[in-house]
Design an enzyme around this catalytic site. Structure first.
Site, PDB file in Angstrom:
ATOM      1  N   PHE A 135       0.822  -1.212   0.000  1.00  0.00           N
ATOM      2  CA  PHE A 135       0.000   0.000   0.000  1.00  0.00           C
ATOM      3  C   PHE A 135       0.858   1.265   0.000  1.00  0.00           C
ATOM      4  O   PHE A 135       1.716   1.409  -0.858  1.00  0.00           O
ATOM      5  CB  PHE A 135      -1.031  -0.072   1.123  1.00  0.00           C
ATOM      6  CG  PHE A 135      -1.964  -1.240   0.932  1.00  0.00           C
ATOM      7  CD1 PHE A 135      -2.998  -1.182   0.013  1.00  0.00           C
ATOM      8  CD2 PHE A 135      -1.772  -2.440   1.621  1.00  0.00           C
ATOM      9  CE1 PHE A 135      -3.823  -2.273  -0.221  1.00  0.00           C
ATOM     10  CE2 PHE A 135      -2.597  -3.538   1.397  1.00  0.00           C
ATOM     11  CZ  PHE A 135      -3.624  -3.440   0.475  1.00  0.00           C
ATOM     12  N   SER A 136       0.665   2.169   0.951  1.00  0.00           N
ATOM     13  CA  SER A 136       1.282   3.500   0.845  1.00  0.00           C
ATOM     14  C   SER A 136       2.782   3.518   1.028  1.00  0.00           C
ATOM     15  O   SER A 136       3.401   4.582   0.909  1.00  0.00           O
ATOM     16  CB  SER A 136       0.621   4.464   1.822  1.00  0.00           C
ATOM     17  OG  SER A 136      -0.693   4.770   1.391  1.00  0.00           O
ATOM     18  N   VAL A 137       3.405   2.381   1.297  1.00  0.00           N
ATOM     19  CA  VAL A 137       4.860   2.300   1.154  1.00  0.00           C
ATOM     20  C   VAL A 137       5.244   2.772  -0.251  1.00  0.00           C
ATOM     21  O   VAL A 137       6.315   3.352  -0.460  1.00  0.00           O
ATOM     22  CB  VAL A 137       5.347   0.863   1.426  1.00  0.00           C
ATOM     23  CG1 VAL A 137       6.781   0.658   0.972  1.00  0.00           C
ATOM     24  CG2 VAL A 137       5.219   0.536   2.923  1.00  0.00           C
TER      25      VAL A 137
END
Length: 410
Positions: A135-137
């Site tokens: 995800f937002s990694v």
């Protein structure tokens, strides 16, 4: 020896198999295969708590994807195993390490100390070659692509307006903020990042129409639907995945290439990634774009290489991959930008979270994914989770990380 009378039948059967195989191959590359009700329902159900440990490992079977190709040379990380056994206290309860990983719903944990792998553990059917969606990694990777484009002279200045590179954003919420404002999640765009999938929230509507149903792209929404918010650009931190999608589209525009191609050439191959990675896309193969805000899938080892490279000021595999000045600019908070608001424990620089109490910086993702870089202690921790809740369990992970760090620095 095969009797001559049977050879004709065998050749016919072989031709039939080749035809069927070719048809299957043609079907597998048909963009419309992602638009069947089965595929749409699968994408709508990807967060199902009882199965997300599995779906997060296999997003390429639900989404159109674009590969980020590795190179021919791998950055070999030395292995120096160390025991992390012992008691761990998580929110007042005591567990052994395996219990702590179960308590925090981990799929994988990988720890580097002084550049060497000291601990690596995979759970729930995953392994070293599993490419997890984290995800937002992805936001920290997208930020790095902006850094390359700036260094290559394709972006003149971070203080340029977004509309200099994306003129279709004129008249939208992105008609005003600079590239730097967007990097800092201070675009001023009217956006509410609330994770209530299945509801009528703004994020859910874009998620459902773009990632689930493939009706439009994230950047199409930014250009056609976004509006200025109550605050001017650079005034207030407001976490917005839409901002990162716009950054990715800037990369596409100034390079004239897909984000995956540019990333492979500038980052993934020079860094010495061990495995191909991929981006999930917000549309079928012929129209979709990389989901720059939360759609990057990689192995834990390659995430660790990325974190170690940033720990080493952009050095990886014996060479300078990311400009050292970009690493510092992206991860060291400027005065006035940490914390994100008075009393908050974190700051936010260029798509990297910063710890207001230390020099730690982190790439973080929904459902508690981490690349945690600790320069003081020379530790990188990659933790890949499948929590029931999308957010809200940071304290238990920070307690786990603090105790791991203590064991490695005693």
């Amino acid at each position: 020896m095969i009797p001559l009378k049977h050879i004709g039948a065998i050749l016919t059967a072989s031709a039939t198999l080749l035809t069927v195989g070719s048809a299957a191959m043609a079907q597998s590359t048909d963009p419309d295969r992602w638009l069947t009700p089965t595929m749409i329902d699968a994408r709508a159900s990807m967060f199902m708590p009882s199965l997300n440990y599995l779906t997060f490992q296999h997003m390429d079977q639900m989404f159109a994807t674009r590969a980020v190709a590795k190179g021919t040379q791998t950055w070999e990380l030395p292995e120096k195993p160390m025991s992390l056994d012992g008691d761990y206290t998580i929110l007042g309860e005591t567990y052994d390490l395996e219990g702590a990983l179960e308590r925090t719903q981990a799929n994988a944990l990988l720890v580097l100390k002084d550049g060497a792998i000291v601990y690596e553990h995979y759970r729930n059917g995953s392994g070293p070659d599993t490419r997890f969606l984290t995800f937002s990694v992805a936001k920290s990777y997208t930020s790095t692509l902006i850094g390359f484009a700036l260094h290559d002279g394709l972006i003149d200045s971070l203080d340029d307006k977004v509309t200099k590179y994306l003129p279709e954003m004129e008249g939208s919420g992105y008609d005003g903020p600079t590239v730097r404002d967007v990097l800092r999640m201070r675009s001023g765009v009217d956006w509410e990042e609330r994770y209530e999938f299945g509801s009528e929230t703004q994020l859910t509507q874009v998620h459902d129409n773009s990632l689930v149903a493939y009706r439009y792209r994230w950047c199409d929404y930014a250009a056609n639907e976004s509006k200025p918010g109550a605050n001017e650009p650079d005034a207030v931190f407001n976490y917005a995945t839409l901002d990162t999608s716009v950054l990715g589209c800037i990369v596409e525009r100034v390079t004239g290439r897909t984000g995956a191609e540019y990333m492979s050439e500038k980052l993934w191959q020079p860094m010495g990634a061990q495995y191909d990675a991929y981006w999930i896309m917000d549309g079928p193969d012929d129209v979709g774009r990389e989901f720059y805000g939360a759609g990057f899938a990689s192995t834990a080892r390659d995430h660790a290489r990325f974190g170690q490279m940033f720990l080493q000021d952009g050095m990886a595999n014996g060479k300078q991959v990311v400009p050292a000045e970009w690493v510092r600019e992206a991860t060291v908070p400027d005065d006035g930008y940490e914390p994100t608001e008075p009393g908050a424990p974190v700051g936010y620089q260029y798509q990297w979270w910063t710890d207001a109490r230390s020099d730690v910086f982190m790439a973080l993702g929904l459902h508690h994914q981490f690349i945690r870089v600790d320069p003081t202690n020379q530790i990188v921790i990659v933790k890949i989770s499948h929590t029931t809740e999308p957010v809200g369990r940071d304290q238990e992970n920070e307690e786990l990380f603090a105790q791991i760090t203590a064991r490695l620095t005693e």
